[in-house]
Scaffold this motif. Sequence first.
Motif, PDB file in Angstrom:
ATOM      1  N   ALA A   1       0.805  -1.216   0.000  1.00  0.00           N
ATOM      2  CA  ALA A   1       0.000   0.000   0.000  1.00  0.00           C
ATOM      3  C   ALA A   1       0.841   1.272   0.000  1.00  0.00           C
ATOM      4  N   CYS A   2       2.072   1.205   0.473  1.00  0.00           N
ATOM      5  CA  CYS A   2       2.927   2.391   0.497  1.00  0.00           C
ATOM      6  C   CYS A   2       3.418   2.775  -0.893  1.00  0.00           C
ATOM      7  N   GLY A   3       3.304   1.864  -1.851  1.00  0.00           N
ATOM      8  CA  GLY A   3       3.630   2.194  -3.231  1.00  0.00           C
ATOM      9  C   GLY A   3       5.103   2.315  -3.542  1.00  0.00           C
ATOM     10  N   PHE A   4       5.960   1.720  -2.718  1.00  0.00           N
ATOM     11  CA  PHE A   4       7.396   1.810  -2.968  1.00  0.00           C
ATOM     12  C   PHE A   4       7.838   0.944  -4.146  1.00  0.00           C
TER      13      PHE A   4
ATOM     14  N   ARG B   1       9.724  10.842  -6.213  1.00  0.00           N
ATOM     15  CA  ARG B   1       9.030  10.390  -7.416  1.00  0.00           C
ATOM     16  C   ARG B   1       7.722  11.158  -7.576  1.00  0.00           C
ATOM     17  N   TYR B   2       7.511  11.716  -8.775  1.00  0.00           N
ATOM     18  CA  TYR B   2       6.220  12.316  -9.115  1.00  0.00           C
ATOM     19  C   TYR B   2       5.299  11.225  -9.638  1.00  0.00           C
ATOM     20  N   LYS B   3       4.053  11.299  -9.247  1.00  0.00           N
ATOM     21  CA  LYS B   3       3.082  10.267  -9.615  1.00  0.00           C
ATOM     22  C   LYS B   3       2.763  10.323 -11.105  1.00  0.00           C
TER      23      LYS B   3
ATOM     24  N   GLN C   1       6.098  11.679  -3.936  1.00  0.00           N
ATOM     25  CA  GLN C   1       6.379  10.604  -2.994  1.00  0.00           C
ATOM     26  C   GLN C   1       7.857  10.617  -2.608  1.00  0.00           C
ATOM     27  N   THR C   2       8.124  10.326  -1.335  1.00  0.00           N
ATOM     28  CA  THR C   2       9.503  10.156  -0.886  1.00  0.00           C
ATOM     29  C   THR C   2       9.800   8.670  -0.765  1.00  0.00           C
TER      30      THR C   2
END
Length: 321
Positions: free
Chosen positions: A142-145, A234-236, A247-248
């Motif tokens: 869920a954190c999207g890393f 990171r830009y979505k 995002q970091t």
Amino acid sequence: MQTARQAARQRRRRHRQLVGTTVALAAAGVVTALVMMLLPDRGTDGTSVAVAHAAGTPAGATPATATPSSTGTPTATGTPTATASPTSKASGNTGSKRPSGTSTPRAARTTSTTAASAGRIRPGSTYTGVATVYEAGDGDGACGFGPSSDMMIAAMNTTDYETSRACGAYVHVRAANGASITVRITNECPLPCAPGQLDLSQQAFAKLADLKVGRIPITWSLVSPSTSQTLSIRYKTGSSPYWCGIQTIGQRNPVTRLEVSTGSGWRQLPRTSYNYFLSADGTGCGSTIRITDIYGEQLTVSGIALRPNVVQSTQVQFARH
């Protein structure tokens, strides 16, 4: 009896009194309006978005007698795979092609003059709960890393996940039998996961107990580990000068705030449950970024291009605590 002349005189006197009262009331209204116009505007700044998190007492937390420390040095994950949409809360999400950054951003390190926003997970506190086990697949969550090169990872219960504030945190987990492991939070464990509960990857759970056990009592605490990895941005996917998500990735310590430069100040962006900070109107998209960790340290990063779905290194990292 009053004469006609006396009656007329009284009528004229009442008329003058009535006119005087009306004029006085009108003058008072004008003065009041002028005063209200001259008073300073006490409204909020329409160009600023602030998200405040209450500093409540962590559930199941008791003050620690000393700052917990890891018994091992966790290995930092590799460059995560970019995702086009928020990752599922279920395990085993497969990422897409691994991006790479080409820009050379600049960063400045400062200490915040204000205390870091305290959430449920705090330095120096010990939390009691249970550890369960799940199949983490490639480590995405869920954190999207994106996929994790180190499967020492865990999913945080929804309460302590706290709208993705726990994402990227390193926690030291200790079982009743004395075994311990440090894991990185990459996922969310939805209800019925209870406050204090950690859902560990099979690889991490096996360091504490046999997988057949499936559920064990634990205590855990936040740690600030040694790492050679630097923080990235990171830009979505879909980001533009008119809307963007930021995002970091790879931070040593949990990030509590992300702000973008507006040219005349800083604007704090709200955080989503899928671990992006959003600028809904495009303010600050592609501009200088300021990131604050849970200890109050700030990293100000410039030179990050507005390139959607690309991981760009900042070449800096938060200090170890």
